[in-house]
Design a protein around this motif. Structure first.
Motif, short mmCIF file in Angstrom:
data_model
loop_
_atom_site.label_atom_id
_atom_site.label_comp_id
_atom_site.label_asym_id
_atom_site.label_seq_id
_atom_site.Cartn_x
_atom_site.Cartn_y
_atom_site.Cartn_z
N ASN A 175 9.67 -11.16 38.84
CA ASN A 175 8.80 -9.83 39.52
C ASN A 175 10.07 -9.97 40.73
OD1 ASN A 175 6.59 -9.54 38.46
ND2 ASN A 175 5.18 -10.48 38.91
N LYS A 176 10.10 -11.08 41.47
CA LYS A 176 11.48 -11.10 42.93
C LYS A 176 12.57 -10.67 42.05
CE LYS A 176 10.84 -14.37 45.43
NZ LYS A 176 10.88 -15.78 45.65
N GLY A 177 13.06 -11.42 41.08
CA GLY A 177 14.33 -10.28 40.05
C GLY A 177 15.08 -10.51 41.09
N LYS A 178 15.70 -12.01 42.50
CA LYS A 178 16.47 -12.25 42.93
C LYS A 178 17.67 -13.78 42.69
CE LYS A 178 16.37 -9.10 45.96
NZ LYS A 178 16.85 -8.79 47.11
N SER A 179 17.01 -13.73 41.37
CA SER A 179 18.02 -15.28 40.89
C SER A 179 19.05 -14.45 40.24
CB SER A 179 17.04 -16.36 40.23
OG SER A 179 15.55 -16.75 40.80
N GLU A 180 19.99 -15.69 39.66
CA GLU A 180 20.89 -15.76 38.88
C GLU A 180 20.03 -14.49 37.61
OE1 GLU A 180 20.60 -19.12 39.09
OE2 GLU A 180 21.51 -18.53 40.97
N ALA A 181 20.99 -14.24 37.12
CA ALA A 181 20.31 -13.38 35.72
C ALA A 181 20.50 -14.38 34.19
CB ALA A 181 21.52 -12.80 34.94
N ARG A 182 20.97 -15.11 34.28
CA ARG A 182 20.31 -16.43 32.68
C ARG A 182 19.23 -17.31 33.58
NH1 ARG A 182 24.60 -20.53 31.50
NH2 ARG A 182 26.45 -18.67 31.58
N LYS A 183 18.71 -17.14 34.97
CA LYS A 183 17.77 -18.02 34.90
C LYS A 183 16.35 -16.95 34.59
CE LYS A 183 15.90 -20.73 39.71
NZ LYS A 183 16.15 -21.50 40.65
N LEU A 184 16.40 -15.86 34.94
CA LEU A 184 15.76 -14.45 35.07
C LEU A 184 15.13 -14.65 33.45
CD1 LEU A 184 16.94 -12.08 37.42
CD2 LEU A 184 14.39 -13.61 37.85
N ALA A 185 16.28 -14.72 32.37
CA ALA A 185 16.36 -14.30 30.85
C ALA A 185 15.34 -15.67 30.48
CB ALA A 185 17.38 -14.44 30.39
N HIS A 186 15.64 -17.08 31.49
CA HIS A 186 14.93 -17.77 30.60
C HIS A 186 13.12 -18.44 30.95
CE1 HIS A 186 19.12 -20.14 29.54
NE2 HIS A 186 19.26 -19.07 29.84
N ALA A 187 13.33 -17.64 32.45
CA ALA A 187 11.99 -17.48 32.48
C ALA A 187 11.03 -16.20 31.76
CB ALA A 187 12.14 -17.18 34.13
N ARG A 188 12.00 -15.73 31.51
CA ARG A 188 11.63 -14.30 30.82
C ARG A 188 11.02 -14.43 29.38
NH1 ARG A 188 15.27 -10.49 33.68
NH2 ARG A 188 13.74 -9.90 34.60
#
Length: 174
Positions: free
Chosen positions: A22-35
């Motif tokens: 929800n924050k969306g302030k991390s690296e793209a790969r980290k966000l993709a792995h979280a999703r």
């Protein structure tokens, strides 16, 4: 085929991953792995999607989903979010003494008929001087970049851009 690695997130892990996404302030790969982990969650109330569905929805490869799932089960949440560092060892083409000789060569006058040293000329000269068997111009570029000056310029020294005069003076009100 039955899944070998099943993701079951605790409430705390789910909150952490949702906050990260929800924050969306991390690296793209980290966000993709979280999703991926959020979609693969098989705990009560989790979406429990298949690897194919997750891959299509998040525009990643199925193998990526499998690896994230495996890393989560084997190593935990932090390891699943951050990519594994490369274990590859890169050999240096030039050692410190060779790099120093390259810099000295780049600072010397260019060969006759040339106005300045080019990266390719320097690479060829290193091979001619038998400092190395083979050297690419890209290796020469990386070594010279570390020196923080432009050795192949016509002036042969470091170049500092002159500041624009309009930025030096404050605007005057007239």
């Amino acid at each position: 085929m039955a899944k070998k690695y099943r993701v079951t997130l605790t409430c705390e892990e789910r909150r952490e991953l949702e906050g990260l996404v929800n924050k969306g302030k991390s690296e793209a790969r980290k966000l993709a792995h979280a999703r991926i982990l959020l979609q693969a969650d098989e705990a009560e109330g989790g979406p429990c999607r298949t690897d194919d569905e997750i891959a299509r929805a998040l525009n990643v490869h199925v193998r990526t989903v499998e690896r994230v799932r495996q890393r989560f089960v084997e190593q935990g949440l932090p390891a699943a979010l951050v990519p594994k560092p490369s274990e590859r060892v890169y050999l240096r083409r030039l050692d410190g003494a060779q790099e120093a000789r390259l810099i000295a060569l780049a600072c010397s006058p260019p060969p006759e008929g040339k106005s300045r040293w080019t990266l390719r000329l320097l690479a060829e000269r290193l091979v001619e001087l038998e400092m190395a068997e083979t050297v690419s111009y890209e290796t020469v570029r990386r070594v010279l970049k570390k020196t923080n000056s432009n050795r192949t310029s016509a002036s042969g020294g470091s170049f500092r851009r002159k500041p624009r005069p309009s930025l030096l003076r404050p605007w005057r009100m007239s």
